[in-house]
Design a protein around this motif. Sequence first.
Motif, short mmCIF file in Angstrom:
data_model
loop_
_atom_site.label_atom_id
_atom_site.label_comp_id
_atom_site.label_asym_id
_atom_site.label_seq_id
_atom_site.Cartn_x
_atom_site.Cartn_y
_atom_site.Cartn_z
N HIS A 255 76.41 81.97 2.85
CA HIS A 255 77.69 81.24 2.91
C HIS A 255 78.79 81.98 2.17
O HIS A 255 79.94 82.00 2.62
N ALA A 256 78.44 82.59 1.05
CA ALA A 256 79.45 83.36 0.28
C ALA A 256 79.97 84.55 1.09
O ALA A 256 81.14 84.90 1.00
N TYR A 257 79.07 85.16 1.90
CA TYR A 257 79.48 86.29 2.74
C TYR A 257 80.13 85.84 4.05
O TYR A 257 80.64 86.65 4.79
N GLY A 258 80.09 84.55 4.31
CA GLY A 258 80.74 84.01 5.51
C GLY A 258 79.88 84.13 6.72
O GLY A 258 80.32 84.13 7.84
N GLN B 228 70.62 81.14 1.36
CA GLN B 228 71.64 80.34 2.04
C GLN B 228 72.97 80.40 1.28
O GLN B 228 74.03 80.52 1.89
N LYS B 229 72.92 80.30 -0.04
CA LYS B 229 74.14 80.38 -0.84
C LYS B 229 74.84 81.72 -0.66
O LYS B 229 76.06 81.78 -0.49
#
Length: 173
Positions: free
Chosen positions: A170-173, A166-167
């Motif tokens: 989110h970092a990759y958008g 999940q992290k």
Amino acid sequence: YQRLLKLMAQSFQAAMFARMMLDDHDESLREEAFIASLLYRIGEVGFWSVGDIQSERLDKQLKMADAKSVRTTINAELGTSFNQLSQGIARNWGLGELLVKSLTRPDERTPEIRSIYMADQLADVIMADRLDLPKLKKLMQQSGGLIGVSSDEFAQRVLQCSAQTQKLAHAYG
């Protein structure tokens, strides 16, 4: 579009699971298994990305189909399975021996093939609209056995891996 997004997320989760399951192997094998898991459903991803009349028709049919008739519905509409599409793409595009083996011989007993297959199955169950608890427990036991840990320990690793996924997502958008 929704099926495509879900498949992409599922593929990424499976890739992270496969990498985690091969934690005690060398980095190059872990990366190769990650990529093979990421591409494991490339035939299905390719089909849904087209967004034509046939994909819309199949989407409607699958929404009405029960779990037992999904494969039959896909074969009737396409004349093949998504796995066979993935096999053809993997071979014709030269996407790697490990991916081809994992698609054609998922029961092969090598740790990397088993990890790719089990990771895909695990991601499929976890991301399903309805959680099949007996199937999840069985996969946890089998996967834990594959890497030599209890199903409880494996469940903890799955939770940690999911949080990490999940992290990264989110970092990759």
